[in-house]
Design a protein around this motif. Sequence first.
Motif, PDB file in Angstrom:
ATOM      1  N   LEU A  64     -69.857  10.666 -33.918  1.00  0.00           N
ATOM      2  CA  LEU A  64     -70.205  10.122 -32.690  1.00  0.00           C
ATOM      3  C   LEU A  64     -71.670  10.560 -32.138  1.00  0.00           C
ATOM      4  CD1 LEU A  64     -66.882  10.067 -30.851  1.00  0.00           C
ATOM      5  CD2 LEU A  64     -67.766   7.955 -31.935  1.00  0.00           C
ATOM      6  N   LYS A  68     -75.362   8.787 -31.628  1.00  0.00           N
ATOM      7  CA  LYS A  68     -76.255   8.455 -30.471  1.00  0.00           C
ATOM      8  C   LYS A  68     -77.331   8.843 -30.591  1.00  0.00           C
ATOM      9  CE  LYS A  68     -72.402   7.066 -27.730  1.00  0.00           C
ATOM     10  NZ  LYS A  68     -72.614   5.634 -27.005  1.00  0.00           N
ATOM     11  N   ASN A 196     -64.998   9.943 -24.900  1.00  0.00           N
ATOM     12  CA  ASN A 196     -65.561   9.540 -23.423  1.00  0.00           C
ATOM     13  C   ASN A 196     -66.551  10.708 -23.162  1.00  0.00           C
ATOM     14  OD1 ASN A 196     -64.263   7.108 -22.185  1.00  0.00           O
ATOM     15  ND2 ASN A 196     -62.397   8.114 -23.208  1.00  0.00           N
ATOM     16  N   GLU A 199     -69.823   9.972 -24.565  1.00  0.00           N
ATOM     17  CA  GLU A 199     -70.470   8.722 -24.102  1.00  0.00           C
ATOM     18  C   GLU A 199     -70.958   8.962 -22.664  1.00  0.00           C
ATOM     19  OE1 GLU A 199     -71.828   4.909 -23.979  1.00  0.00           O
ATOM     20  OE2 GLU A 199     -70.522   5.929 -25.494  1.00  0.00           O
ATOM     21  N   THR A 203     -75.425   9.079 -21.620  1.00  0.00           N
ATOM     22  CA  THR A 203     -75.743   8.170 -20.701  1.00  0.00           C
ATOM     23  C   THR A 203     -76.907   8.599 -20.084  1.00  0.00           C
ATOM     24  OG1 THR A 203     -73.424   7.319 -20.447  1.00  0.00           O
ATOM     25  CG2 THR A 203     -74.961   6.844 -18.689  1.00  0.00           C
ATOM     26  N   VAL A 217     -67.310   6.162 -17.173  1.00  0.00           N
ATOM     27  CA  VAL A 217     -67.446   5.200 -18.584  1.00  0.00           C
ATOM     28  C   VAL A 217     -66.463   4.087 -18.358  1.00  0.00           C
ATOM     29  CG1 VAL A 217     -67.121   5.415 -21.055  1.00  0.00           C
ATOM     30  CG2 VAL A 217     -68.111   7.219 -19.631  1.00  0.00           C
TER      31      VAL A 217
END
Length: 224
Positions: A64, A68, A196, A199, A203, A217
């Motif tokens: 993940l 990103k 999460n 994420e 951001t 999120v």
Amino acid sequence: MMPTSLMRSLAPIALLAVSACAAPFNAQVNRFQAMPAPQGQSFVVKAADPKLDGSLEFAQYARLVSGKLTAQGYQAASDATSANLVVSLDYGVDQGKEKVRSVPGSGFGWGGFGPYDRWGRFGPGWSPYFGYGRSRYIYGFYDPFLFGSGFDEVESYTVYTSGLDMTITRPGGERVFEGKAKAMSTSDNLSYLVPNLVEAMFTGFPGNSGETVKITVAPPPKAK
């Protein structure tokens, strides 16, 4: 048969469990950075805890993070020894703290239990504490069930504090990024929490150095 009053007190807990993954995920993110402008620099993602080396679970979260960074303009290194940047990742969730609150009943009101939360300690250097308590007393008694359902009913559930710690260094050890993301939720499921938190961490990445921001999120779209 379970008493009606007990069924009512357990119902909110069941609803929280069902809706935990359907609600927006709120996280607090703190970042310090001196990241180089992305120009295809190579990177490798490793576990801060050596015990996680070879872990399939960690490999999933590392992918993940890798995705990103690739979207930012960096590229995964073909060989760890030749990487321009080393990404160290740590994550976890505490044992949880019980939260108690009262909901309006059908009788007279005597105030209510205010929420009481006290965050546990997460990881080295983590010590986010927050506490607030309030109690109700009825003529010297401290028993919310003393007079039955005619008064405010009490419900309780567990709140967990989760966190993600990410650092990025050059091969010589110079740090170019330090980030922490933390959240409170009714879930202690890392396979839900870590994605999460990742994420939230990415951001607005890499963010303004020294700034703490709150990130929401959105939940995944409902299956049709």
